[in-house]
Design an enzyme around this catalytic site. Sequence first.
Site, PDB file in Angstrom:
ATOM      1  N   GLY A 117      -8.516 -13.651   0.616  1.00 41.68           N
ATOM      2  CA  GLY A 117      -8.758 -13.875   2.042  1.00 41.68           C
ATOM      3  C   GLY A 117      -8.516 -15.332   2.375  1.00 41.68           C
ATOM      4  O   GLY A 117      -9.397 -16.160   2.203  1.00 41.68           O
ATOM      5  N   GLY A 146      -5.234 -14.962   6.620  1.00 41.63           N
ATOM      6  CA  GLY A 146      -4.870 -16.380   6.647  1.00 41.63           C
ATOM      7  C   GLY A 146      -6.106 -17.260   6.580  1.00 41.63           C
ATOM      8  O   GLY A 146      -7.233 -16.774   6.511  1.00 41.63           O
ATOM      9  N   ASN A 156     -10.284  -7.184   2.619  1.00 39.70           N
ATOM     10  CA  ASN A 156      -9.117  -6.815   3.409  1.00 39.70           C
ATOM     11  C   ASN A 156      -9.223  -7.596   4.733  1.00 39.70           C
ATOM     12  O   ASN A 156     -10.089  -8.451   4.882  1.00 39.70           O
ATOM     13  CB  ASN A 156      -9.085  -5.303   3.635  1.00 39.70           C
ATOM     14  N   THR A 157      -8.377  -7.301   5.681  1.00 42.97           N
ATOM     15  CA  THR A 157      -8.328  -8.112   6.908  1.00 42.97           C
ATOM     16  C   THR A 157      -9.480  -7.796   7.862  1.00 42.97           C
ATOM     17  O   THR A 157     -10.076  -6.729   7.822  1.00 42.97           O
ATOM     18  CB  THR A 157      -7.003  -7.849   7.636  1.00 42.97           C
ATOM     19  N   CYS A 178      -7.888  -0.152   5.062  1.00 41.93           N
ATOM     20  CA  CYS A 178      -6.783  -0.487   5.967  1.00 41.93           C
ATOM     21  C   CYS A 178      -7.241  -0.284   7.410  1.00 41.93           C
ATOM     22  O   CYS A 178      -7.626   0.820   7.793  1.00 41.93           O
ATOM     23  CB  CYS A 178      -5.562   0.386   5.697  1.00 41.93           C
ATOM     24  N   GLY A 201       0.808  -1.214   0.000  1.00 44.32           N
ATOM     25  CA  GLY A 201       0.000   0.000   0.000  1.00 44.32           C
ATOM     26  C   GLY A 201       0.843   1.267   0.000  1.00 44.32           C
ATOM     27  O   GLY A 201       1.728   1.438   0.850  1.00 44.32           O
ATOM     28  N   ASN A 213      -1.835  -8.410  11.742  1.00 43.49           N
ATOM     29  CA  ASN A 213      -0.804  -7.416  11.460  1.00 43.49           C
ATOM     30  C   ASN A 213      -1.349  -6.033  11.755  1.00 43.49           C
ATOM     31  O   ASN A 213      -2.539  -5.764  11.603  1.00 43.49           O
ATOM     32  CB  ASN A 213      -0.322  -7.511  10.004  1.00 43.49           C
ATOM     33  N   VAL A 268       0.776  -3.268  10.573  1.00 44.59           N
ATOM     34  CA  VAL A 268       1.975  -2.654   9.981  1.00 44.59           C
ATOM     35  C   VAL A 268       1.819  -1.133   9.890  1.00 44.59           C
ATOM     36  O   VAL A 268       2.763  -0.388  10.166  1.00 44.59           O
ATOM     37  CB  VAL A 268       2.270  -3.296   8.595  1.00 44.59           C
TER      38      VAL A 268
HETATM   39  C1  SIN Z   1      -1.032  -2.225   6.945  1.00 49.17           C
HETATM   40  O1  SIN Z   1      -0.007  -1.800   6.393  1.00 49.17           O
HETATM   41  O2  SIN Z   1      -1.326  -1.869   8.087  1.00 49.17           O
HETATM   42  C2  SIN Z   1      -1.942  -3.188   6.230  1.00 49.17           C
HETATM   43  C3  SIN Z   1      -2.570  -2.579   5.052  1.00 49.17           C
HETATM   44  C4  SIN Z   1      -4.016  -2.930   4.891  1.00 49.17           C
HETATM   45  O3  SIN Z   1      -4.548  -3.789   5.593  1.00 49.17           O
HETATM   46  O4  SIN Z   1      -4.674  -2.329   4.031  1.00 49.17           O
END
Ligand code: SIN
Length: 303
Positions: free
Chosen positions: A242, A216, A191-192, A129, A46, A69, A71
């Site tokens: 996903g 995961g 996305n997550t 995100c 990203g 995560n 990040v």
């Molecule tokens: C991240 O860098 O925090 C993850 C990016 C995302 O989930 O879009």
Amino acid sequence: MKELSINFLGYNFKNPIVMASGTFGFGREYGEFYELSKLGGICVKGLTAKPRLGNKPPRIAETPMGMLNSVGLQNPGVDAFITDELPFLREHDTVVIANISGNTVEEYVEMTEKLSDAGVDILEINVSCPNVKAGGMAFGTSTEGVTAVTEAVMKKATSPVMVKLSPNVTDIISIAKSAEASGADAISLINTLLGMRIDTTTRKPVLNNIVGGLSGPAVFPVAIRMVWQVATAVKIPVLGMGGIMTGNDAVEMMLAGASLVGVGTACFDDPYAPLRITKEIEEYMERNTINKISDLIGKVNTE
Ligand code: SIN
């Protein structure tokens, strides 16, 4: 010979496997394992308008059948991507997708203009995100937010635009429809999923950011459900992702309605996962006498 190629937004993906954003960097490290031209496409980490160091560690935590995560969009910024990373990616015969996140609508527009001018194949607009305070998921959890970003981006984009949706919403269908109504060329999801872990010794959250995004195989059934819901509700094509770990998972995702399949967390476990998954898809086609992979798209039988 089985026909694995997919035409998506006018690009020929030689197979349906696309490396999901944030799990493949800009391809350099994985390029030491295999020729990146073997991949259908690469969606890069990203990008933001300015460079970002991301969140403070710890920002990764293991979970049963997955990982969290936070990040926080660590990346060198859109300008450095265009000068330092895009030329490397262009050396390989694979479709290049740039994922962008903004704090404001104006930042999304600025990046769209720069990346369109640089000739990136497809733009993935990240309104999902979960790990940054401004922008990100703030736009992706309301139809108004998705509409505002998508409409603004569509006015300036000369590359096709795909909007990446968050699963952390109550009604994914209305969010997807608002992206389509605002002119998006395609949708990608999921996305997550927002999650959290606590260290029982220190009683502190495991992640410095407290919460993070779960990915995961644990999220796979949620992804299948949402891809199916969205693919049956919109007319534009869908990239489904996903928790895909195997060729069978990828086939399942296509039956749910995905034209392309994103592979992400699987690479942390096995860098060769995209090549193995492609081979397993071919074996499935062989066993089931399917000649064209595109014949599987949306063919789940719900009767
Ligand atoms: C991240 O860098 O925090 C993850 C990016 C995302 O989930 O879009």
